[in-house]
Design a protein around this motif. Sequence first.
Motif, short mmCIF file in Angstrom:
data_model
loop_
_atom_site.label_atom_id
_atom_site.label_comp_id
_atom_site.label_asym_id
_atom_site.label_seq_id
_atom_site.Cartn_x
_atom_site.Cartn_y
_atom_site.Cartn_z
N ILE A 9 0.84 -1.20 0.00
CA ILE A 9 0.00 0.00 0.00
C ILE A 9 0.87 1.25 0.00
N LEU A 10 1.88 1.27 0.85
CA LEU A 10 2.78 2.42 0.90
C LEU A 10 3.48 2.63 -0.43
N HIS A 11 3.89 1.54 -1.06
CA HIS A 11 4.54 1.64 -2.37
C HIS A 11 3.59 2.26 -3.40
N ASN A 12 2.32 1.87 -3.34
CA ASN A 12 1.33 2.37 -4.31
C ASN A 12 1.01 3.86 -4.14
N ILE A 13 1.23 4.41 -2.97
CA ILE A 13 0.87 5.82 -2.74
C ILE A 13 2.08 6.73 -2.53
N THR A 14 3.27 6.18 -2.65
CA THR A 14 4.49 6.93 -2.34
C THR A 14 4.57 8.28 -3.03
N ASN A 15 4.22 8.35 -4.28
CA ASN A 15 4.37 9.60 -5.04
C ASN A 15 3.07 10.37 -5.20
N ASN A 16 2.05 10.00 -4.46
CA ASN A 16 0.76 10.69 -4.56
C ASN A 16 0.80 12.05 -3.89
N ASP A 17 0.13 13.02 -4.52
CA ASP A 17 0.00 14.33 -3.89
C ASP A 17 -1.28 14.33 -3.03
N GLN A 18 -1.57 15.46 -2.41
CA GLN A 18 -2.72 15.54 -1.51
C GLN A 18 -4.03 15.21 -2.20
N ASP A 19 -4.22 15.71 -3.42
CA ASP A 19 -5.46 15.43 -4.14
C ASP A 19 -5.61 13.94 -4.43
N GLU A 22 -6.45 12.13 -1.18
CA GLU A 22 -7.86 12.33 -0.83
C GLU A 22 -8.76 11.48 -1.72
N ALA A 23 -8.47 11.45 -3.00
CA ALA A 23 -9.26 10.64 -3.94
C ALA A 23 -9.20 9.16 -3.56
N THR A 24 -8.05 8.71 -3.14
CA THR A 24 -7.90 7.31 -2.71
C THR A 24 -8.81 7.02 -1.53
N ILE A 25 -8.82 7.91 -0.56
CA ILE A 25 -9.65 7.72 0.63
C ILE A 25 -11.13 7.76 0.26
N VAL A 26 -11.53 8.76 -0.50
CA VAL A 26 -12.94 8.92 -0.88
C VAL A 26 -13.40 7.72 -1.70
N ASP A 27 -12.59 7.30 -2.66
CA ASP A 27 -12.96 6.14 -3.49
C ASP A 27 -13.11 4.88 -2.66
N LEU A 40 -7.28 1.43 4.02
CA LEU A 40 -7.70 2.54 4.87
C LEU A 40 -7.04 2.45 6.24
N GLY A 41 -6.86 1.23 6.71
CA GLY A 41 -6.19 1.04 7.99
C GLY A 41 -4.74 1.52 7.96
N VAL A 42 -4.06 1.25 6.86
CA VAL A 42 -2.68 1.70 6.71
C VAL A 42 -2.63 3.22 6.65
N LEU A 43 -3.56 3.82 5.90
CA LEU A 43 -3.59 5.28 5.81
C LEU A 43 -3.89 5.89 7.18
#
Length: 72
Positions: A9-19, A22-27, A40-43
């Motif tokens: 999960i961390l690898h998949n979001i490493t380069n994500n910006d704030q938007d 947020e989209a990941t959480i909302v989706d 969601l637990g990792v986040l």
Amino acid sequence: MDLNIRKAILHNITNNDQDQLEATIVDAIQAGEEKMLPGLGVLFELIWQQSSPEDKQEMIQALEQGVKQATD
């Protein structure tokens, strides 16, 4: 097989910006799929680790309110 969900999960979001974060959480929440819960637990773990004691207390209060509303 050594499957480390947290690392994946961390690898998949490493380069994500704030938007994107947020989209990941909302989706994940809108999809309502059980398979999204570990992500969601990792986040949440990351948020918790970066939060001040005051922020943690605010999150706990919000969680308590959410639990009460969900069970009413």
